[in-house]
Design an enzyme around this catalytic site. Sequence first.
Site, PDB file in Angstrom:
ATOM      1  N   GLU A 271       0.839  -1.195   0.000  1.00 11.47           N
ATOM      2  CA  GLU A 271       0.000   0.000   0.000  1.00 11.47           C
ATOM      3  C   GLU A 271       0.878   1.250   0.000  1.00 11.47           C
ATOM      4  O   GLU A 271       1.796   1.379   0.810  1.00 11.47           O
ATOM      5  CB  GLU A 271      -0.885  -0.009   1.244  1.00 11.47           C
ATOM      6  CG  GLU A 271      -1.776   1.214   1.400  1.00 11.47           C
ATOM      7  CD  GLU A 271      -2.571   1.207   2.705  1.00 11.47           C
ATOM      8  OE1 GLU A 271      -3.525   1.992   2.802  1.00 11.47           O
ATOM      9  OE2 GLU A 271      -2.224   0.418   3.611  1.00 11.47           O
ATOM     10  N   LYS A 342      -9.607   2.477  -3.205  1.00 13.14           N
ATOM     11  CA  LYS A 342     -10.112   1.960  -1.936  1.00 13.14           C
ATOM     12  C   LYS A 342     -11.488   2.530  -1.613  1.00 13.14           C
ATOM     13  O   LYS A 342     -11.706   3.736  -1.700  1.00 13.14           O
ATOM     14  CB  LYS A 342      -9.129   2.290  -0.810  1.00 13.14           C
ATOM     15  CG  LYS A 342      -9.493   1.650   0.518  1.00 13.14           C
ATOM     16  CD  LYS A 342      -8.447   1.941   1.585  1.00 13.14           C
ATOM     17  CE  LYS A 342      -8.784   1.242   2.896  1.00 13.14           C
ATOM     18  NZ  LYS A 342      -7.806   1.557   3.964  1.00 13.14           N
ATOM     19  N   CYS A 394      -5.792  -2.822   2.780  1.00 11.59           N
ATOM     20  CA  CYS A 394      -5.698  -2.671   4.230  1.00 11.59           C
ATOM     21  C   CYS A 394      -6.993  -3.087   4.944  1.00 11.59           C
ATOM     22  O   CYS A 394      -7.383  -4.245   4.921  1.00 11.59           O
ATOM     23  CB  CYS A 394      -5.316  -1.219   4.562  1.00 11.59           C
ATOM     24  SG  CYS A 394      -4.839  -0.971   6.298  1.00 11.59           S
TER      25      CYS A 394
END
Length: 516
Positions: A271, A342, A394
């Site tokens: 990430e 995301k 995540c």
Amino acid sequence: MKKLLTRLTLLAKDIKSWLAFIAGLILTFSYSPFEIWPIAFISIAAVIFCINPNNTGKAHAKNAAKYGFIFGLGWFGAGISWVHVSIATFGGMPLVASFSLMALLCGYLALYPALAFYLTTRFATSTNSFGLLLISFFALSEYLRGVVLTGFPWLSFGYTQTDGPLNILAPYIGEFGLTLVCIAIGFALYRITQKDIKTPLVTLTVFTVLCIGSRATNTVEYSGKSMSTLLVQGNIKQHLRFEPSEFWTTMSKYQDMTRPHWDADLIVWPEAAVPEIEALADSYLAGLDSAASFNETALITGIVDYQIDTKTIFNTLIVLGNKERGDEHGHYEYLGKNRYQKHQLLPIGEFVPFQDILRPIAPLFDLPMSSFTRGDRIQNNLRANGFNLLPAICFEIVFADLVRGNYKTNSDILFTVSNDAWFGQSIGPLQHMQIARMRALELQRPLVRVTNNGVSAVYDPLSNTQQTMPQFEAAVLKADVKLIQGNSVYSQYGNVFVWGIVTLLGIGGVGVRFRN
């Protein structure tokens, strides 16, 4: 005499309060890194003992809620203690303020088991109906915990079974279903203490049949194909990750670690491995794109995409190099379709609710990169060197419905990136990896997870084997990933069947009086 009896009664209640709290505390040992999965059943049985299902109805509901709340304080107080690391170490909060915020968070999360036990005791009419309603109301409270205030479904009971024998049920009922199985077994264990053998025997028989049936009806298998994957873990110190003076050092490090290994089918970086915003890193990305294409491979990296025109910022995954096998030139282009943005943002870390009020209060509420925009909930899989990758960034991997919503029959692997440096050497990153493995079990797809400083690993859900590189080291891991074909029941239907069973149990628990 009455005073003595009153004092003994109060003492007994205090003992039960401590027992409920300890039952919550020891739950931590059923999760990673300890993974003593039977503790979950013992813990649930202990808190049920404190509540005493023989005492049902409105008069006892508040007492049940109290024990449920105390149980929740222990459960989350120990289980998510790693949050304190990010608040105190990287959030710039004084110790007193950090502990206060942790207490507030744990108190909030403890409301959900309190609600489940309150409703169960309120509407149960007997010990047996208590067991049925407990499953139903815990399903409701856990669902709410996963959606209210954007949701925080961390440490659900089902994750304790990631490495236990019940994980064979994950492709059918998912982690949510396993959570309810844990509650059923915990209740059966409690009934043993009450010298009731019938309930445990029925429970054992049902789940034994389900496990045998799941193995017999499994249609998921290896496809006979594989891909070589290179995971690159840079181990960049958290306080340096978004320092502009360190951008080129970080980018050069990832490039140098990758250079000897361009022969892999797929190369993955963590990430925001590229700390420079995407629009300003064009020459660097063009070089990587050309190198990957020249070596007939693809590279996926996390990067921050700040779109100047709209002033929106996305936590993004992009693909560099070959989209299909045999491509003669790179296919990366800024704002091209082969990217993932995301969706499930982390509160405080990636967006700040009531930011006009909170940001001036403390550095915790004004962290770098804490103003992200949500991507679409449903997005295409990433296409890289002929493979289809189901992505999650995540915190997203914790949301089973979100991940399953982006699953396709032709998804080759489950791919997730993270930066768990926020949590230091705590148990948080290990729990995060356990959660990711549960997603792989549910969808029956190999897991490739790469992070800044660990846990970075490759996991095979059919053989239950894992290849992991050391935490807190700059390292690479080259692994051959066996691809899998076929769809799990969960990947196709999600929690539909589980909710159907929950509904039936709820109706039965409310409408029928059972004899003990």
